[in-house]
Every structure is written in structure tokens, then in C-alpha cells.
Design a protein around this motif. Sequence first.
Motif, short mmCIF file in Angstrom:
data_model
loop_
_atom_site.label_atom_id
_atom_site.label_comp_id
_atom_site.label_asym_id
_atom_site.label_seq_id
_atom_site.Cartn_x
_atom_site.Cartn_y
_atom_site.Cartn_z
N GLU A 165 14.54 2.08 7.64
CA GLU A 165 15.67 1.26 7.19
C GLU A 165 16.73 2.11 6.51
O GLU A 165 17.95 1.95 6.76
CB GLU A 165 15.16 0.16 6.25
CG GLU A 165 14.31 -0.90 6.94
CD GLU A 165 13.80 -1.96 5.98
OE1 GLU A 165 14.24 -1.96 4.79
OE2 GLU A 165 12.98 -2.79 6.39
N TRP A 166 16.31 3.02 5.63
CA TRP A 166 17.27 3.85 4.90
C TRP A 166 18.02 4.76 5.85
O TRP A 166 19.26 4.87 5.80
CB TRP A 166 16.54 4.66 3.83
CG TRP A 166 17.45 5.36 2.86
CD1 TRP A 166 17.89 4.90 1.65
CD2 TRP A 166 18.02 6.66 3.02
NE1 TRP A 166 18.70 5.83 1.05
CE2 TRP A 166 18.80 6.92 1.87
CE3 TRP A 166 17.95 7.63 4.02
CZ2 TRP A 166 19.50 8.11 1.70
CZ3 TRP A 166 18.66 8.82 3.86
CH2 TRP A 166 19.42 9.05 2.70
N CYS B 191 11.98 7.24 12.84
CA CYS B 191 13.44 7.13 12.66
C CYS B 191 14.16 7.47 13.96
O CYS B 191 15.13 6.80 14.34
CB CYS B 191 13.90 8.06 11.54
SG CYS B 191 13.35 7.54 9.89
N ARG C 279 4.17 2.29 -0.67
CA ARG C 279 4.01 0.89 -1.07
C ARG C 279 2.54 0.65 -1.38
O ARG C 279 1.67 0.84 -0.52
CB ARG C 279 4.44 -0.04 0.07
CG ARG C 279 5.85 -0.56 0.00
CD ARG C 279 6.92 0.47 -0.04
NE ARG C 279 8.25 -0.15 0.04
CZ ARG C 279 9.36 0.55 0.19
NH1 ARG C 279 9.32 1.86 0.27
NH2 ARG C 279 10.53 -0.07 0.24
N LEU D 217 5.83 2.65 3.79
CA LEU D 217 6.59 3.88 3.62
C LEU D 217 7.43 4.16 4.87
O LEU D 217 8.61 4.50 4.78
CB LEU D 217 5.61 5.04 3.35
CG LEU D 217 6.17 6.42 3.00
CD1 LEU D 217 5.16 7.15 2.14
CD2 LEU D 217 6.48 7.23 4.24
N THR D 218 6.82 4.00 6.04
CA THR D 218 7.54 4.25 7.29
C THR D 218 8.69 3.29 7.47
O THR D 218 9.82 3.68 7.81
CB THR D 218 6.57 4.15 8.49
OG1 THR D 218 5.52 5.11 8.32
CG2 THR D 218 7.29 4.42 9.79
N GLN D 219 8.44 2.00 7.25
CA GLN D 219 9.49 1.00 7.41
C GLN D 219 10.66 1.27 6.46
O GLN D 219 11.83 1.15 6.83
CB GLN D 219 8.93 -0.40 7.17
CG GLN D 219 9.95 -1.52 7.34
CD GLN D 219 10.44 -1.68 8.77
OE1 GLN D 219 9.73 -1.30 9.70
NE2 GLN D 219 11.63 -2.21 8.94
N GLY D 220 10.32 1.63 5.22
CA GLY D 220 11.38 1.93 4.25
C GLY D 220 12.25 3.09 4.70
O GLY D 220 13.48 3.05 4.57
N MET D 221 11.62 4.14 5.23
CA MET D 221 12.39 5.30 5.68
C MET D 221 13.25 4.95 6.88
O MET D 221 14.41 5.37 6.97
CB MET D 221 11.45 6.45 6.02
CG MET D 221 12.19 7.73 6.41
SD MET D 221 13.19 8.41 5.06
CE MET D 221 11.91 9.22 4.07
N LEU E 226 7.34 10.14 10.19
CA LEU E 226 8.59 9.53 9.75
C LEU E 226 9.75 9.92 10.66
O LEU E 226 10.60 9.09 11.00
CB LEU E 226 8.89 9.93 8.31
CG LEU E 226 7.89 9.44 7.26
CD1 LEU E 226 8.28 9.96 5.88
CD2 LEU E 226 7.82 7.92 7.25
N SER F 10 12.47 6.24 0.73
CA SER F 10 11.19 5.59 1.01
C SER F 10 10.21 5.97 -0.07
O SER F 10 10.31 7.04 -0.67
CB SER F 10 10.66 6.02 2.38
OG SER F 10 9.55 5.23 2.73
N GLU F 11 9.30 5.11 -0.33
CA GLU F 11 8.25 5.39 -1.30
C GLU F 11 6.97 4.73 -0.83
O GLU F 11 6.98 3.80 -0.02
CB GLU F 11 8.64 4.89 -2.69
CG GLU F 11 8.79 3.38 -2.78
CD GLU F 11 9.13 2.93 -4.19
OE1 GLU F 11 9.27 3.79 -5.07
OE2 GLU F 11 9.24 1.72 -4.41
#
Length: 311
Positions: free
Chosen positions: A101-102, A150, A280, A95-99, A146, A277-278
Motif C-alpha cells: 500500500e505504501w 510491490c 502486525r 507487513l506485506t500488505q502495508g508495504m 516485499l 510497513s511494520e
Amino acid sequence: MSTTVLFAARDTRWDIYEPLLRAALDERGLDYRLGTDFEPQEVDYIVYAPDSHLQDFTPYTKLKAVLNLWAGVEGITGNQTLRAPLARMVDDQGLTQGMVEWVTGHVLRHHLGMDSHILNPDHAWSPNAPPLAPERPVTILGLGALGIACGQALAQLGFDVTGWSRTAKSVEGLRCLNGPEGLSDALTGAQIVVLLLPDTPHTQNILDAAAMAKLETGAAVINPGRGPLIDDEALLAALDSGQISHATLDVFRIEPLPEDHPFWAHPGITVTPHIASETRPATAAQVVADNIARGENGAPFLHLVDRAAGY
């Protein structure tokens, strides 16, 4: 006696989560029963999503904790039948990595002015280089896990990052402000603002007309946090006046965003369908299993929600 773990999220998630949760619980050597249908008085832990059919926790008299699969908990904090500890999904690396990146991608999009080159129907040759990252003040509203991740990622790229939170925080690489006066300072002159706050009575409409007026003229707004953080009408007015040049929005007051909503047609708004983010499942299962193991070993639960604060 076995620990009983009830999975109370939508049925479509069970087939995905069951093998992952079993593997994670097995790794921790726990004696457990995992399923979707137990007598309430037998249940020790509930793995939960707020869109679950389960809304009345009163029959769950043995309940030790509810382990939320989402970072957002506004859909459950007001449930007066829940008396057990509530943990939210915070330390999910996916979830953290997705946020990160976005957020990084959309900050760079606005910083570099990518749209002027991607959307260039007239084939205009305009060799105007953008400023470097240290010359671009970015403000992150919200310094939870998060927001910190970021903010630090952007700082590592050289951006001048200010982080704001309701309570005092200290984060390496970020200028940290807090409270009402700190909010004004954090917004003043910011060229890009990223919203990563929870949805609480204190944060709703935090980016209103007065707040947007403090930003640098032509600033960009990026919201992967919660829809109610922004005053929608004030945002549209700020876009039309040029105070805000563009808003990239991933979250909305009503989701899915209605087809006739003005955000869809506005040239200054990019809509993304709540994908910043979602959770995972593979990494989330590890977080859930860790908390169950802690509970069974007498250790304090991690990522507990302050029900009064709402997060």
C-alpha cells in the motif's frame, strides 16, 4: 515435556503479543510455556526483536531457534553468541500488505504528479495529463518477498516494472535482472526507483552518484528499505542538480531523523517516519507459531537467515 518459549522483545510489546501468541500456539495443539522470564537453559525458542535487552545467547544451551519479529535482521546477524537458527519475519501478510500500500501510493503520487495539484498556491490551471502507467518505467531494487509483492502490484496497474536482485530470480509480470551488469541495465532510464534491499556490506550506498546518473533526468527515488542503501550526500547533490526530482524516504541512517538533518528542510524530499510497513502482531503471531510447530514436528524452519549473506 513442555516447549519453553521466551518472549525477548521490549516490555511494551508483551501485553500485545501474549494473548495473540497463546491463541496461535493453542490452535496448533502445542504443549508450551510462554513468558518473559525463564532460566536460559530451559528455553527452546526465543521470540525476538533486535532492540531487546537480550544480546548474549551463550547461556541458552537448548535453543532450537530465534524467531525475529522484524523483517530486518542486520541488528542480530553479527552477534557471534548466536549459534541457533535465526528466522526473520517474511511471510507476515500484514507487513506485506502495508508495504504494498505504501509503495503503490507513493509511486502513484509521483507518476500522477499529485503534488502539483495539491501544492498549488498560485491556483495555476495547467491541464497536462500524465503519461499512462505502461509509459512509466519503474525499477524495484530487491526481489525478496516485499519487493516481489510491490513489483507485481505495480505491474498489475500497468507499470513497466524491472526488478533487480543480487542473484537470479524469475517473477511473473516483471523483467528480472541480476548482478552488476543487470543493476546498470535496471537503473538506466528508470523514472521511478524503489529500494527494498536489506542492509548488507554489498548493498550500502548502492544508489550513489554514479547509479543516480543512470536514471532518467528528473526521476523519483522511493526508499522504504534501509537508510544506508542511499549515499545521502550524492542524493542531495542530485536533487539540487535536477537529476532527481523528488525523493520519498521512510528509512534513515539515524532514526529518529535528527531535527537538524538537511532532509527535513529540502523541498525535494518527503520524510515519512519509518511507517512504510511494520510487523502486525496478529499476523506475526501466526508466523511465529507456525515455525515453532514445525520445529516441534521435525519439519525444517521457514524464512531462515543466511548469516553470511546478512538476510
